[in-house]
Write a protein that holds these residues in place. Structure first.
Motif, PDB file in Angstrom:
ATOM      1  N   PRO A 215       0.838  -1.208   0.000  1.00  0.00           N
ATOM      2  CA  PRO A 215       0.000   0.000   0.000  1.00  0.00           C
ATOM      3  C   PRO A 215       0.867   1.249   0.000  1.00  0.00           C
ATOM      4  CG  PRO A 215       0.007  -1.015   2.181  1.00  0.00           C
ATOM      5  CD  PRO A 215       0.702  -1.980   1.257  1.00  0.00           C
ATOM      6  N   ARG A 216       0.484   2.237  -0.795  1.00  0.00           N
ATOM      7  CA  ARG A 216       1.250   3.484  -0.819  1.00  0.00           C
ATOM      8  C   ARG A 216       1.087   4.238   0.502  1.00  0.00           C
ATOM      9  NH1 ARG A 216       2.646   4.836  -6.238  1.00  0.00           N
ATOM     10  NH2 ARG A 216       1.635   3.418  -7.719  1.00  0.00           N
ATOM     11  N   ILE A 217      -0.131   4.241   1.027  1.00  0.00           N
ATOM     12  CA  ILE A 217      -0.401   4.895   2.310  1.00  0.00           C
ATOM     13  C   ILE A 217      -0.672   3.819   3.339  1.00  0.00           C
ATOM     14  CG2 ILE A 217      -1.903   6.475   3.587  1.00  0.00           C
ATOM     15  CD1 ILE A 217      -2.482   7.898   0.947  1.00  0.00           C
ATOM     16  N   GLN A 218       0.190   3.717   4.315  1.00  0.00           N
ATOM     17  CA  GLN A 218       0.030   2.720   5.360  1.00  0.00           C
ATOM     18  C   GLN A 218      -0.714   3.318   6.547  1.00  0.00           C
ATOM     19  OE1 GLN A 218       3.650   0.701   6.420  1.00  0.00           O
ATOM     20  NE2 GLN A 218       4.308   0.442   4.290  1.00  0.00           N
ATOM     21  N   VAL A 219      -1.628   2.540   7.087  1.00  0.00           N
ATOM     22  CA  VAL A 219      -2.424   2.958   8.242  1.00  0.00           C
ATOM     23  C   VAL A 219      -1.958   2.154   9.448  1.00  0.00           C
ATOM     24  CG1 VAL A 219      -4.733   3.195   9.222  1.00  0.00           C
ATOM     25  CG2 VAL A 219      -4.390   3.460   6.743  1.00  0.00           C
ATOM     26  N   LEU A 220      -1.429   2.837  10.444  1.00  0.00           N
ATOM     27  CA  LEU A 220      -1.021   2.180  11.685  1.00  0.00           C
ATOM     28  C   LEU A 220      -2.078   2.518  12.723  1.00  0.00           C
ATOM     29  CD1 LEU A 220       1.630   2.607   9.946  1.00  0.00           C
ATOM     30  CD2 LEU A 220       2.863   2.352  12.113  1.00  0.00           C
ATOM     31  N   ARG A 221      -2.949   1.564  12.973  1.00  0.00           N
ATOM     32  CA  ARG A 221      -4.122   1.807  13.808  1.00  0.00           C
ATOM     33  C   ARG A 221      -3.738   2.387  15.171  1.00  0.00           C
ATOM     34  NH1 ARG A 221      -9.178   0.303  13.140  1.00  0.00           N
ATOM     35  NH2 ARG A 221      -8.579  -1.066  11.411  1.00  0.00           N
TER      36      ARG A 221
END
Length: 229
Positions: A215-221
């Protein structure tokens, strides 16, 4: 209105009394307001390129506000704030998914409306000395907010482009949700404000993954977001 001015605002709302009140109020704040009272005429005015920001009501005769927004986003990316007397979460989510930059429930405090309009104007007028920002195969012009992926143009809303800009300015660095909202949207998020989530969801879908499926934009919850180069 034949010529775009810095504070030219279009409101599309069938409540003519509200439009008159907002015209008077916004005039005192330095805005030049034009009004349309149905979806078809509002859309025609909106795509003229004569306005810096559009205020759009959800409930309109004939073509409703969500349909106006859908058609508008096929032709231009003028910053847009949606209004709804109902204020239902589904309206907010649909509006943001279709490309609205901000959302207010009616009745709203005119001072908050002015603050939101000024934030949209600041974001649309923001520019960097070096107008081209590039990370990998993604390129963003910080003056026009046009975006390309592998030389193919992408159709992003202003909010999506501003979020991408904030992430591209710090590739590989984690940015927490509130900081990203303040940098890109010009506002702090309330506890139930999902606008950032919707904009990021749309942005990730439009950008797609890297060639290796990362993923280009990573989401770290619970921590924030980063752009992976």
């Amino acid at each position: 209105m034949d010529q775009l001015t810095d504070n030219a605002i279009l409101i599309i709302d069938d409540d003519q009394e509200l439009c008159a009140l907002l015209s008077d109020w916004l005039a005192t704040e330095g805005f030049n307001l034009a009004c349309a009272h149905d979806g078809a005429s509002g859309l025609q005015m909106a795509v003229s390129g004569a306005f810096r920001v559009i205020i759009l009501d959800v409930m309109l005769p004939g073509m409703n506000g969500l349909e106006v927004l859908r058609k508008l986003r096929q032709q231009c990316n003028t910053p847009l704030l949606m209004l709804s007397a109902r204020g239902e979460p589904v309206d907010r989510i649909l509006g943001l998914e279709l490309g609205a930059d901000d959302y207010l429930a009616k009745p709203c405090d005119p001072r908050e409306l002015v603050a939101r309009l000024r934030a949209l104007l600041r974001r649309s007028q923001a520019a960097m000395p070096d107008s081209i920002l590039q990370v990998g195969d993604v390129r963003l012009d910080t003056n026009s907010l046009m975006v390309w992926r592998a030389d193919e143009p992408l159709s992003l809303t202003q909010s999506e482009a501003m979020i991408l800009r904030a992430l591209l300015e710090q590739p590989g660095q984690l940015i927490d949700r509130q900081t990203l909202s303040r940098q890109a949207l010009g506002k702090s998020l309330g506890p139930y404000d999902r606008s950032m989530d919707m904009h990021l969801s749309n942005l990730r879908r439009k950008l797609g993954p890297h060639d290796d499926d990362r993923p280009r934009i990573q989401v770290l919850r619970g921590r924030g977001y980063l752009y992976s180069s």
